[in-house]
Design an enzyme around this catalytic site. Structure first.
Site, PDB file in Angstrom:
ATOM      1  N   LYS A  85     -25.007 -49.465  32.889  1.00  0.00           N
ATOM      2  CA  LYS A  85     -25.649 -50.523  34.418  1.00  0.00           C
ATOM      3  C   LYS A  85     -26.318 -51.534  33.841  1.00  0.00           C
ATOM      4  CE  LYS A  85     -25.859 -45.857  36.356  1.00  0.00           C
ATOM      5  NZ  LYS A  85     -26.592 -44.796  36.941  1.00  0.00           N
ATOM      6  N   PHE A  90     -30.609 -42.628  49.397  1.00  0.00           N
ATOM      7  CA  PHE A  90     -30.926 -43.738  48.191  1.00  0.00           C
ATOM      8  C   PHE A  90     -29.719 -44.534  47.718  1.00  0.00           C
ATOM      9  CE2 PHE A  90     -28.908 -39.664  46.072  1.00  0.00           C
ATOM     10  CZ  PHE A  90     -27.823 -40.140  45.590  1.00  0.00           C
ATOM     11  N   ARG A 145     -20.825 -36.764  28.151  1.00  0.00           N
ATOM     12  CA  ARG A 145     -22.033 -36.347  28.904  1.00  0.00           C
ATOM     13  C   ARG A 145     -23.117 -35.816  28.214  1.00  0.00           C
ATOM     14  NH1 ARG A 145     -22.348 -37.637  34.324  1.00  0.00           N
ATOM     15  NH2 ARG A 145     -23.506 -35.726  34.715  1.00  0.00           N
ATOM     16  N   THR A 164     -29.181 -36.692  34.076  1.00  0.00           N
ATOM     17  CA  THR A 164     -29.253 -37.829  35.041  1.00  0.00           C
ATOM     18  C   THR A 164     -30.792 -38.191  35.176  1.00  0.00           C
ATOM     19  OG1 THR A 164     -27.340 -36.921  36.292  1.00  0.00           O
ATOM     20  CG2 THR A 164     -28.725 -38.811  37.421  1.00  0.00           C
ATOM     21  N   ARG A 170     -29.969 -41.328  27.545  1.00  0.00           N
ATOM     22  CA  ARG A 170     -30.974 -41.349  28.706  1.00  0.00           C
ATOM     23  C   ARG A 170     -32.399 -40.768  27.996  1.00  0.00           C
ATOM     24  NH1 ARG A 170     -27.244 -39.486  33.027  1.00  0.00           N
ATOM     25  NH2 ARG A 170     -26.259 -41.368  33.788  1.00  0.00           N
ATOM     26  N   ASN A 192     -31.320 -45.488  34.933  1.00  0.00           N
ATOM     27  CA  ASN A 192     -31.026 -44.572  34.004  1.00  0.00           C
ATOM     28  C   ASN A 192     -30.011 -45.052  32.741  1.00  0.00           C
ATOM     29  OD1 ASN A 192     -28.664 -44.078  35.419  1.00  0.00           O
ATOM     30  ND2 ASN A 192     -29.186 -41.845  35.910  1.00  0.00           N
ATOM     31  N   HIS A 211     -23.788 -44.650  33.206  1.00  0.00           N
ATOM     32  CA  HIS A 211     -23.142 -43.762  34.029  1.00  0.00           C
ATOM     33  C   HIS A 211     -21.823 -43.153  33.188  1.00  0.00           C
ATOM     34  CE1 HIS A 211     -20.479 -42.030  37.364  1.00  0.00           C
ATOM     35  NE2 HIS A 211     -19.611 -42.531  36.701  1.00  0.00           N
TER      36      HIS A 211
END
EC number: 2.7.4.6
Length: 149
Positions: A9, A57, A85, A91, A102, A112, A115
């Site tokens: 991101k 959000f 993952r 998350t 993360r 964070n 994705h």
């Protein structure tokens, strides 16, 4: 072999984390089969996060994703969705395991860093949103015979 979609991101790109993230996946033995740096248009952001459209959000999420470049990737490997993952972490960075992406690099659930598709079905859908058929490359890594039975 399975494929998944991963996106660094804007906060991760701007903090210079792309190389570290790619290195982690490559060191694990996953194969990068597609990658590009893009400013995502609104339509693709809406399509990517369609399950969140009605959530309070979403406007902030959309603005954040469109605030700077994202690094889009397609990864391949055995059970790659679950592997990625686990490497990405929860998350909410406060719940992410130390050592996960993360857990090491994110502080806020709203920023964070990364994705990753959460299922093989999501991976297929998200890869289709961001990559055209000819943009993913089929090849063999030299170490595949060592990595897989």
């Amino acid at each position: 072999m399975d494929r998944t979609f991963v996106m660094v991101k804007p906060d991760g790109v701007q903090r210079g984390l792309v190389g570290e993230i790619v290195s982690r996946f490559e060191a694990k033995g996953l194969k990068l089969v597609g990658a590009k740096l893009e400013l995502l248009p609104e339509g693709r952001v809406v399509e990517q996060y369609r399950e969140h459209l009605e959530k309070p959000f979403f406007p902030g999420l959309k603005a954040y994703i469109m605030s700077g470049p994202c690094f889009l990737m397609a990864w391949e490997g055995k059970g790659v969705v679950a592997v990625v993952r686990r490497m990405v972490g929860a998350t909410n960075p406060a719940e992410a395991a130390p050592g996960s992406i993360r857990g090491n690099f994110a502080l806020d659930i709203g920023r964070n860093v990364i994705h990753a598709s959460d299922s093989p079905e999501s991976a297929a859908r998200e890869l289709g949103i961001h990559f055209a058929a000819g943009e993913l490359v089929d090849y063999s890594r030299i170490d595949e015979p060592v990595l897989y039975e």
